[in-house]
Write a protein that holds these residues in place. Structure first.
Motif, PDB file in Angstrom:
ATOM      1  N   ALA A 343      31.125  47.550   8.883  1.00  0.00           N
ATOM      2  CA  ALA A 343      31.402  46.142   9.143  1.00  0.00           C
ATOM      3  C   ALA A 343      32.635  45.644   8.406  1.00  0.00           C
ATOM      4  CB  ALA A 343      30.201  45.279   8.752  1.00  0.00           C
ATOM      5  N   GLY A 344      33.359  46.516   7.705  1.00  0.00           N
ATOM      6  CA  GLY A 344      34.543  46.090   6.973  1.00  0.00           C
ATOM      7  C   GLY A 344      35.765  46.017   7.873  1.00  0.00           C
ATOM      8  N   GLY A 345      36.868  45.610   7.269  1.00  0.00           N
ATOM      9  CA  GLY A 345      38.113  45.505   8.020  1.00  0.00           C
ATOM     10  C   GLY A 345      38.209  44.201   8.787  1.00  0.00           C
ATOM     11  N   ALA A 346      39.428  43.884   9.200  1.00  0.00           N
ATOM     12  CA  ALA A 346      39.660  42.619   9.901  1.00  0.00           C
ATOM     13  C   ALA A 346      39.015  42.609  11.281  1.00  0.00           C
ATOM     14  CB  ALA A 346      41.169  42.364  10.025  1.00  0.00           C
ATOM     15  N   CYS A 347      38.868  43.774  11.915  1.00  0.00           N
ATOM     16  CA  CYS A 347      38.332  43.849  13.269  1.00  0.00           C
ATOM     17  C   CYS A 347      36.845  44.164  13.299  1.00  0.00           C
ATOM     18  CB  CYS A 347      39.093  44.900  14.076  1.00  0.00           C
ATOM     19  SG  CYS A 347      40.865  44.611  14.204  1.00  0.00           S
ATOM     20  N   GLY A 348      36.199  44.265  12.146  1.00  0.00           N
ATOM     21  CA  GLY A 348      34.794  44.645  12.122  1.00  0.00           C
ATOM     22  C   GLY A 348      33.890  43.552  12.660  1.00  0.00           C
ATOM     23  N   PRO A 349      32.713  43.925  13.186  1.00  0.00           N
ATOM     24  CA  PRO A 349      31.771  42.929  13.697  1.00  0.00           C
ATOM     25  C   PRO A 349      31.167  42.112  12.567  1.00  0.00           C
ATOM     26  CG  PRO A 349      30.785  45.112  13.729  1.00  0.00           C
ATOM     27  CD  PRO A 349      32.224  45.302  13.345  1.00  0.00           C
ATOM     28  N   SER A 350      30.792  40.903  12.882  1.00  0.00           N
ATOM     29  CA  SER A 350      30.178  40.032  11.887  1.00  0.00           C
ATOM     30  C   SER A 350      28.700  40.379  11.735  1.00  0.00           C
ATOM     31  CB  SER A 350      30.322  38.566  12.308  1.00  0.00           C
ATOM     32  OG  SER A 350      29.577  38.315  13.497  1.00  0.00           O
ATOM     33  N   GLU A 351      28.085  39.807  10.699  1.00  0.00           N
ATOM     34  CA  GLU A 351      26.666  40.068  10.457  1.00  0.00           C
ATOM     35  C   GLU A 351      25.815  39.560  11.609  1.00  0.00           C
ATOM     36  OE1 GLU A 351      23.244  39.132   7.048  1.00  0.00           O
ATOM     37  OE2 GLU A 351      25.351  38.594   6.708  1.00  0.00           O
ATOM     38  N   ASP A 352      26.170  38.405  12.167  1.00  0.00           N
ATOM     39  CA  ASP A 352      25.419  37.865  13.299  1.00  0.00           C
ATOM     40  C   ASP A 352      25.560  38.760  14.520  1.00  0.00           C
ATOM     41  OD1 ASP A 352      24.609  35.733  11.768  1.00  0.00           O
ATOM     42  OD2 ASP A 352      26.205  34.381  12.459  1.00  0.00           O
ATOM     43  N   ASP A 353      26.778  39.291  14.752  1.00  0.00           N
ATOM     44  CA  ASP A 353      26.975  40.195  15.881  1.00  0.00           C
ATOM     45  C   ASP A 353      26.106  41.434  15.751  1.00  0.00           C
ATOM     46  OD1 ASP A 353      28.833  38.466  16.944  1.00  0.00           O
ATOM     47  OD2 ASP A 353      30.566  39.518  16.085  1.00  0.00           O
ATOM     48  N   LEU A 354      26.043  41.996  14.546  1.00  0.00           N
ATOM     49  CA  LEU A 354      25.251  43.195  14.321  1.00  0.00           C
ATOM     50  C   LEU A 354      23.765  42.933  14.547  1.00  0.00           C
ATOM     51  CD1 LEU A 354      26.981  44.595  11.103  1.00  0.00           C
ATOM     52  CD2 LEU A 354      27.084  45.568  13.396  1.00  0.00           C
ATOM     53  N   PHE A 355      23.267  41.836  13.995  1.00  0.00           N
ATOM     54  CA  PHE A 355      21.836  41.548  14.109  1.00  0.00           C
ATOM     55  C   PHE A 355      21.460  41.262  15.555  1.00  0.00           C
ATOM     56  CE2 PHE A 355      18.129  38.746  14.062  1.00  0.00           C
ATOM     57  CZ  PHE A 355      17.255  39.483  13.278  1.00  0.00           C
ATOM     58  N   THR A 356      22.289  40.500  16.261  1.00  0.00           N
ATOM     59  CA  THR A 356      21.987  40.175  17.653  1.00  0.00           C
ATOM     60  C   THR A 356      21.979  41.424  18.519  1.00  0.00           C
ATOM     61  OG1 THR A 356      22.986  37.973  17.396  1.00  0.00           O
ATOM     62  CG2 THR A 356      22.710  38.805  19.637  1.00  0.00           C
ATOM     63  N   ALA A 357      22.983  42.283  18.324  1.00  0.00           N
ATOM     64  CA  ALA A 357      23.060  43.511  19.121  1.00  0.00           C
ATOM     65  C   ALA A 357      21.889  44.436  18.821  1.00  0.00           C
ATOM     66  CB  ALA A 357      24.379  44.220  18.850  1.00  0.00           C
ATOM     67  N   ALA A 358      21.502  44.542  17.531  1.00  0.00           N
ATOM     68  CA  ALA A 358      20.397  45.421  17.168  1.00  0.00           C
ATOM     69  C   ALA A 358      19.063  44.898  17.709  1.00  0.00           C
ATOM     70  CB  ALA A 358      20.321  45.566  15.651  1.00  0.00           C
ATOM     71  N   ALA A 359      18.882  43.585  17.670  1.00  0.00           N
ATOM     72  CA  ALA A 359      17.624  43.004  18.130  1.00  0.00           C
ATOM     73  C   ALA A 359      17.437  43.171  19.633  1.00  0.00           C
ATOM     74  CB  ALA A 359      17.567  41.524  17.757  1.00  0.00           C
ATOM     75  N   CYS A 360      18.532  43.236  20.372  1.00  0.00           N
ATOM     76  CA  CYS A 360      18.456  43.333  21.837  1.00  0.00           C
ATOM     77  C   CYS A 360      18.558  44.767  22.349  1.00  0.00           C
ATOM     78  CB  CYS A 360      19.568  42.498  22.477  1.00  0.00           C
ATOM     79  SG  CYS A 360      19.485  40.737  22.089  1.00  0.00           S
ATOM     80  N   SER A 361      18.674  45.739  21.467  1.00  0.00           N
ATOM     81  CA  SER A 361      18.925  47.114  21.892  1.00  0.00           C
ATOM     82  C   SER A 361      17.665  47.943  22.075  1.00  0.00           C
ATOM     83  CB  SER A 361      19.821  47.812  20.869  1.00  0.00           C
ATOM     84  OG  SER A 361      19.146  47.949  19.628  1.00  0.00           O
ATOM     85  N   GLU A 362      16.495  47.408  21.660  1.00  0.00           N
ATOM     86  CA  GLU A 362      15.238  48.139  21.729  1.00  0.00           C
ATOM     87  C   GLU A 362      15.287  49.449  20.943  1.00  0.00           C
ATOM     88  OE1 GLU A 362      14.195  48.631  25.788  1.00  0.00           O
ATOM     89  OE2 GLU A 362      13.853  46.487  26.138  1.00  0.00           O
ATOM     90  N   GLY A 363      16.092  49.475  19.890  1.00  0.00           N
ATOM     91  CA  GLY A 363      16.173  50.658  19.051  1.00  0.00           C
ATOM     92  C   GLY A 363      17.021  51.780  19.592  1.00  0.00           C
ATOM     93  N   LEU A 364      17.777  51.549  20.664  1.00  0.00           N
ATOM     94  CA  LEU A 364      18.610  52.583  21.284  1.00  0.00           C
ATOM     95  C   LEU A 364      20.036  52.451  20.779  1.00  0.00           C
ATOM     96  CD1 LEU A 364      17.276  52.305  24.932  1.00  0.00           C
ATOM     97  CD2 LEU A 364      16.473  53.801  23.093  1.00  0.00           C
TER      98      LEU A 364
END
Length: 415
Positions: A343-364
């Motif tokens: 999640a580092g660097g200027a282009c890295g995803p934000s914490e909200d982006d990570l949590f939202t994507a993980a919650a909607c991925s069904e663990g895949l």
């Protein structure tokens, strides 16, 4: 044919990975007893890293006369100049955060080339347009800027006015930099849309341990039964089937098997004569469009007829192969999904982006990375491993004969 580490074979088109049929490039270095452990640790870290601008380290090893590192020979990634620059900076930060030091000789193999297209000309156009706009507003007009080169104001006098003018000049310069950054960011977004990249961004990830790999390794460690043994590995798109194939190939090589793909053997039939006296791990991809069931059957029959050695045939498929499945690649937890992404660097995803994507991925993980615009193809979901059982036959033990003394049965002598 010339082989390296019983996995990589030299063909008329260059070095090829027999486990996948893909082209590879090598970095060969002399062994150094004082640095071999550090080198192995660096390679282990690098082999777990995945990034759009990194060629994966598919295998590495230490021999008596050399050390080898085999990298996937990825083609140039078509990106605009501005996007490519930021993605490269992100990749370098990702590798550094993982504790990997890229030596000069390895950079050309690790870092993937990019095709800039018209990105440089567009960026220069954005700069010129921004300067024209700021000059027209009078914020950064060159004729009004104080030189201050020798501590003088424009009329040649010294004094406190120069300090105020210099501070104002610095503020104008900072404003210009911020304004240009915003202009360039908007331009990059428009350029991505124009080139069909949408909101694409570079996503770095670190491979996570999966229990299904341990099950496959147990099948490779087993000593019986002799001859070909079939292991079915299947799953739906999104769970990491393609990555599992790469990991299984290295695990098989480390356990004394030569990992081969039927498609690679079909393209290079001369490989067969080198497989006669080896333990072979056949990596059969059911979803390969070029797969020939007849060719796979002939390869297995050839290995079985050549010797009674143990061979393992691992069949990969994205469709469940029936109720005989015994091991499933479980979905990853939200914490594991978020933890594998850099999640580092200027282009890295934000914490909200990570949590939202993980919650909607069904663990895949494939679905998770796709939602983060990581440009990783979704690959598998439910993961099934099944090994054919050995046939066990219990024989009756015949009764022991009664002991005799001098030709007489002991029981009769006691009477």
């Amino acid at each position: 044919m010339e082989w390296i580490a019983d996995r990589f074979v030299k063909t008329p088109n260059g070095w090829q990975d027999a486990a996948t049929g893909d082209a590879v490039r090598f970095y060969i270095s002399p062994p150094d007893k004082a640095a071999d452990l550090a080198w192995d640790d660096q390679c282990a870290r690098l082999a777990n890293l995945r990034h759009p601008l990194l060629n994966p380290l598919v295998d590495y090893g230490l021999a008596a006369t050399h050390r080898f590192e085999a990298y996937a020979a990825g083609g140039a990634l078509a990106l605009p100049a501005t996007v490519a620059t930021h993605a490269l900076e992100h990749a370098v930060a990702f590798v550094a955060a993982a504790g990997v030091e890229l030596q000069e000789g390895r950079c050309g193999l690790v870092i993937r080339a990019t095709g800039h297209g018209h990105g440089h000309r567009r960026e220069r156009g954005h700069r010129r347009q921004h300067r024209r706009n700021t000059d027209h507003r009078g914020n950064t007009g060159g004729g009004e800027r104080h030189s201050g080169g020798h501590g003088r104001s424009p009329d040649g006098s010294h004094g406190g006015q120069h300090t105020a003018d210099a501070a104002a000049g610095r503020r104008d310069s900072d404003s210009e930099t911020r304004a240009y950054t915003m202009t360039l960011a908007r331009a990059m977004g428009a350029e991505r849309e124009e080139l069909g990249l949408g909101t694409w961004r570079a996503v770095g990830r670190t491979l996570q341990l999966r229990r299904a790999l341990a099950v496959v390794e147990d099948a490779l460690d087993a000593m019986t039964p002799a001859g070909p043994v079939v292991v079915d590995v299947s799953g739906a798109p999104g769970a990491g089937l393609r990555t599992m194939r790469v990991l299984v190939a290295r695990s098989a090589r480390l356990r004394g098997f030569t990992p081969v793909s039927p498609a690679a053997v079909a393209r290079n039939p001369m490989m067969l004569r080198d497989l006669v006296d080896r333990h072979v791990c056949v990596l059969d991809d059911f979803d390969d469009p070029s797969r020939s069931p007849g060719g796979v059957a002939q390869l297995i029959a050839f290995l079985a007829a050549a010797s009674p050695r143990r061979h393992v045939v691992i069949r990969f498929s994205r469709l469940e192969r029936g109720p005989s499945a015994s091991v499933i690649l479980e979905p990853m937890s939200v914490r594991a999904l978020i933890g594998m992404v850099f999640a580092g660097g200027a282009c890295g995803p934000s914490e909200d982006d990570l949590f939202t994507a993980a919650a909607c991925s069904e663990g895949l993980p494939g679905v998770f990375l796709a939602s983060l615009n990581g440009a990783y193809p979704a690959v598998s979901s439910s993961f099934v491993v099944h090994e054919t059982r050995a046939r066990y036959v219990v024989e009756e033990i015949p009764p022991l004969p009664l002991p005799t003394i001098g030709g007489r049965v002991l029981g009769g002598a006691l009477r």
